[in-house]
Motif scaffolding. Sequence first.
Motif, PDB file in Angstrom:
ATOM      1  N   MET A 101       0.831  -1.211   0.000  1.00 17.86           N
ATOM      2  CA  MET A 101       0.000   0.000   0.000  1.00 17.86           C
ATOM      3  C   MET A 101       0.866   1.262   0.000  1.00 17.86           C
ATOM      4  O   MET A 101       1.072   1.888   1.037  1.00 17.86           O
ATOM      5  CB  MET A 101      -0.925  -0.025   1.232  1.00 17.86           C
ATOM      6  CG  MET A 101      -1.772  -1.284   1.304  1.00 17.86           C
ATOM      7  SD  MET A 101      -2.776  -1.392   2.802  1.00 17.86           S
ATOM      8  CE  MET A 101      -3.926  -0.071   2.554  1.00 17.86           C
ATOM      9  N   LYS A 121       2.909   0.824   3.243  1.00 18.92           N
ATOM     10  CA  LYS A 121       2.646  -0.198   4.276  1.00 18.92           C
ATOM     11  C   LYS A 121       2.665  -1.565   3.604  1.00 18.92           C
ATOM     12  O   LYS A 121       2.109  -1.728   2.516  1.00 18.92           O
ATOM     13  CB  LYS A 121       1.302   0.021   4.962  1.00 18.92           C
ATOM     14  CG  LYS A 121       1.053  -1.026   6.061  1.00 18.92           C
ATOM     15  CD  LYS A 121      -0.146  -0.695   6.924  1.00 18.92           C
ATOM     16  CE  LYS A 121      -1.434  -1.099   6.284  1.00 18.92           C
ATOM     17  NZ  LYS A 121      -2.611  -0.804   7.101  1.00 18.92           N
ATOM     18  N   VAL A 181       1.405  -5.235   4.462  1.00 18.59           N
ATOM     19  CA  VAL A 181       0.514  -5.854   5.453  1.00 18.59           C
ATOM     20  C   VAL A 181       0.185  -7.278   5.020  1.00 18.59           C
ATOM     21  O   VAL A 181      -0.078  -7.531   3.855  1.00 18.59           O
ATOM     22  CB  VAL A 181      -0.770  -5.007   5.654  1.00 18.59           C
ATOM     23  CG1 VAL A 181      -1.536  -4.798   4.358  1.00 18.59           C
ATOM     24  CG2 VAL A 181      -1.690  -5.587   6.713  1.00 18.59           C
ATOM     25  N   THR A 188      -2.577   0.366  11.707  1.00 18.90           N
ATOM     26  CA  THR A 188      -3.749  -0.211  11.020  1.00 18.90           C
ATOM     27  C   THR A 188      -4.967  -0.229  11.948  1.00 18.90           C
ATOM     28  O   THR A 188      -6.084   0.127  11.542  1.00 18.90           O
ATOM     29  CB  THR A 188      -3.427  -1.643  10.538  1.00 18.90           C
ATOM     30  OG1 THR A 188      -2.264  -1.589   9.713  1.00 18.90           O
ATOM     31  CG2 THR A 188      -4.585  -2.247   9.752  1.00 18.90           C
ATOM     32  N   LEU A 238     -12.216  -0.149   3.098  1.00 21.61           N
ATOM     33  CA  LEU A 238     -11.238  -1.128   2.596  1.00 21.61           C
ATOM     34  C   LEU A 238      -9.840  -0.840   3.118  1.00 21.61           C
ATOM     35  O   LEU A 238      -8.992  -1.706   3.148  1.00 21.61           O
ATOM     36  CB  LEU A 238     -11.192  -1.087   1.058  1.00 21.61           C
ATOM     37  CG  LEU A 238     -12.168  -1.941   0.249  1.00 21.61           C
ATOM     38  CD1 LEU A 238     -12.233  -3.368   0.718  1.00 21.61           C
ATOM     39  CD2 LEU A 238     -13.538  -1.370   0.187  1.00 21.61           C
ATOM     40  N   GLY A 239      -9.626   0.421   3.535  1.00 23.46           N
ATOM     41  CA  GLY A 239      -8.296   0.822   3.998  1.00 23.46           C
ATOM     42  C   GLY A 239      -7.513   1.445   2.854  1.00 23.46           C
ATOM     43  O   GLY A 239      -7.605   1.002   1.712  1.00 23.46           O
TER      44      GLY A 239
HETATM   45  O1  LIG Z   1      -6.065  -1.356   4.964  1.00 25.51           O
HETATM   46  C1  LIG Z   1      -5.503  -2.305   5.492  1.00 25.51           C
HETATM   47  O2  LIG Z   1      -4.470  -2.194   6.127  1.00 25.51           O
HETATM   48  C2  LIG Z   1      -6.102  -3.632   5.331  1.00 25.51           C
HETATM   49  N1  LIG Z   1      -7.216  -3.700   4.740  1.00 25.51           N
HETATM   50  C3  LIG Z   1      -7.880  -4.905   4.431  1.00 25.51           C
HETATM   51  C4  LIG Z   1      -7.354  -6.089   5.125  1.00 25.51           C
HETATM   52  C5  LIG Z   1      -5.920  -6.039   5.356  1.00 25.51           C
HETATM   53  C6  LIG Z   1      -5.426  -4.776   5.900  1.00 25.51           C
END
Ligand SMILES: O=C(O)C1=NCCCC1
Length: 312
Positions: free
Chosen positions: A61, A74, A76, A114, A291-292
């Motif tokens: 991200m 990021k 993740v 997060t 969704l982030g």
């Molecule tokens: O935005 C995030 O960080 C995530 N979103 C969806 C699931 C994983 C982490």
Amino acid sequence: MSMLPVLISREEVMRLLQNNDLIPSLESALGMFSKRNGTEVIQPVRTTVPLQKYNGFLGLMPAYIAHEDVLAIKIVSFYQRDKDSDLSAHQATVLLFDPERGNVIAVMDGITITEKRTAAVSAISAKLLMPPKAEVLCILGSGSQAISHYEVFTQMFSFKEIRVWSRRRERAEQFARAVQGPVAVFSSVKEAVEGSDVIITVTMATEPVLQGEWVKPGAHVAAVGACRPDWRELDDALMRKAVVYVDSREGASTESGDIILSGASIFAELGEVINGTKSAQCEKTTVFKSLGMGIQDAVCAKLVFDQWKSQQ
Ligand SMILES: O=C(O)C1=NCCCC1
Ligand SMILES: NC(=O)C1=CN([C@@H]2O[C@H](COP(=O)(O)OP(=O)(O)OC[C@H]3O[C@@H](n4cnc5c(N)ncnc54)[C@H](O)[C@@H]3O)[C@@H](O)[C@H]2O)C=CC1
């Protein structure tokens, strides 16, 4: 001469990242994102590497915000663990860069970022979209996001009643013991949800757990889980009757099973409501599908780093 990046641990991030600073910074970033000025905010849709063998995913991200001059990524991972696992579903690290020279200036824990930024964005959605006299908050799920949402929501709002439901009742009871304040534990989603003004879904479900027929007209749903195109937390009835808000249209149209599979149309991004270009329809049933976003992590990483620097 190359400088080594600073390492900022989870405990330090927890100490340095305060919810009070978070909300205005995230609101400003969401607003800027929704203006779609291609040089001001650059944030491609998350790249996700599925790890089928392990029921896991790795997400990348990256984001750049010109106004803040912040460049970050990021990384993740998130795994579907079995019911009895004590391991947390997510691991994350944020790299913060010097945007001028391209070198990494800080490597910091991304788990707390997060947890906190996701809950803060849901709280922003509630601030904008929940009914005016919201009294009952219901949380579906009892993991890390359930805790961080409880913390931000109780800091920002005064609900008369807070309810929790989890797949295993003992996990919901554990949650109720872990947080500061009274929480009513429910064994059925339907009973937990009925009469609730604000509902937060923070599960790892892949099939709908929340049905539209249980949701009080005018309630606000902050839907945080189901972040894969074939995963669901909400049923078609809810998605079709609600006015749907998202963090990013591109992200939601690519990654949200609740949106893609229900065929629901997106009314607005939160940023558009913040900018005043779309209305907050809080008299109607609303869903915020989260969704982030990389910009949310970038903003947090900058807050953490600036705080860290000021204390050196
Ligand atoms: O935005 C995030 O960080 C995530 N979103 C969806 C699931 C994983 C982490
Ligand atoms: N929108 C966003 O920005 C973000 C979304 N998420 C998502 O939020 C959700 C919660 O994340 P965490 O609290 O960190 O995870 P966690 O692993 O700590 O908690 C997950 C919760 O979901 C429950 N659960 C698991 N499978 C389920 C099922 N089939 N049906 C009902 N409940 C089920 C568990 O019992 C637990 O209460 C996940 O889907 C995660 O991917 C996480 C981070 C950011």
